[in-house]
Design a protein around this motif. Structure first.
Motif, PDB file in Angstrom:
ATOM      1  N   GLN A 162       0.856  -1.166   0.160  1.00 61.30           N
ATOM      2  CA  GLN A 162       0.173  -0.056   0.017  1.00 61.30           C
ATOM      3  C   GLN A 162       0.885   1.278   0.232  1.00 61.30           C
ATOM      4  O   GLN A 162       2.002   1.193   0.375  1.00 61.30           O
ATOM      5  CB  GLN A 162      -0.894   0.083   1.389  1.00 61.30           C
TER       6      GLN A 162
ATOM      7  N   ASP B  53      -3.564   0.588  -3.213  1.00 59.88           N
ATOM      8  CA  ASP B  53      -3.423  -0.977  -2.858  1.00 59.88           C
ATOM      9  C   ASP B  53      -2.421  -1.169  -4.511  1.00 59.88           C
ATOM     10  O   ASP B  53      -3.068  -0.904  -5.561  1.00 59.88           O
ATOM     11  CB  ASP B  53      -4.318  -1.850  -2.877  1.00 59.88           C
TER      12      ASP B  53
ATOM     13  N   ALA C 177      -7.267   2.777  -2.660  1.00 58.33           N
ATOM     14  CA  ALA C 177      -7.476   1.816  -1.549  1.00 58.33           C
ATOM     15  C   ALA C 177      -8.887   2.220  -0.748  1.00 58.33           C
ATOM     16  O   ALA C 177      -9.441   3.317  -1.133  1.00 58.33           O
ATOM     17  CB  ALA C 177      -6.376   2.448  -0.235  1.00 58.33           C
ATOM     18  N   ARG C 178      -9.385   1.348  -0.469  1.00 59.75           N
ATOM     19  CA  ARG C 178     -10.842   1.515   0.118  1.00 59.75           C
ATOM     20  C   ARG C 178     -10.709   2.068   1.320  1.00 59.75           C
ATOM     21  O   ARG C 178      -9.941   1.529   2.069  1.00 59.75           O
ATOM     22  CB  ARG C 178     -11.652   0.279   0.236  1.00 59.75           C
ATOM     23  N   PRO C 179     -11.504   3.036   1.770  1.00 60.37           N
ATOM     24  CA  PRO C 179     -11.738   3.446   3.252  1.00 60.37           C
ATOM     25  C   PRO C 179     -11.806   2.431   4.394  1.00 60.37           C
ATOM     26  O   PRO C 179     -12.608   1.654   4.217  1.00 60.37           O
ATOM     27  CB  PRO C 179     -12.411   4.671   3.249  1.00 60.37           C
TER      28      PRO C 179
END
Length: 107
Positions: free
Chosen positions: A39, A87, A105-107
């Motif tokens: 990440q 990511d 990236a997903r929160p």
């Protein structure tokens, strides 16, 4: 006596060579043949490479750092804006590392 001295010198020499080789192997970066995931944050993106400030990557014994990753030759990855948390996955290639996947990236 002279032969004993020669044996001691040879033994010391070879043990120091082996020790140096062991130390070099411990501190070298081995490029695994498997994809690596991490990440990070996009710092720059152009048509050939992406600069990412990434977290530590234990599989490569890397600390957190900012580095550039080559983009695939076919435009299969969509450019993301600078500052985007991502990511990503990459593979070692001749002359560096190549992104094979990247997504916000997903929160």
């Amino acid at each position: 006596m002279r032969n004993l001295f020669a044996v001691v010198l040879i033994t010391l020499f070879f043990s120091s060579v082996v020790s140096a080789a062991d130390m070099a192997m411990q501190h070298s970066t081995v490029k695994p043949a498997v994809e690596i995931h991490s990440q990070g944050v996009i710092k720059a993106w152009d048509e050939r490479k992406v600069s990412i400030a990434h977290q530590a990557i234990p599989a490569l014994n890397w600390p957190p750092m900012t580095m550039s990753f080559q983009l695939p030759s076919s435009p299969s990855l969509t450019a993301l804006p600078v500052g985007t948390e991502v990511d990503f996955s990459f593979l070692p290639v001749d002359g560096g590392y190549q992104l094979i996947a990247i997504a916000a990236a997903r929160p």
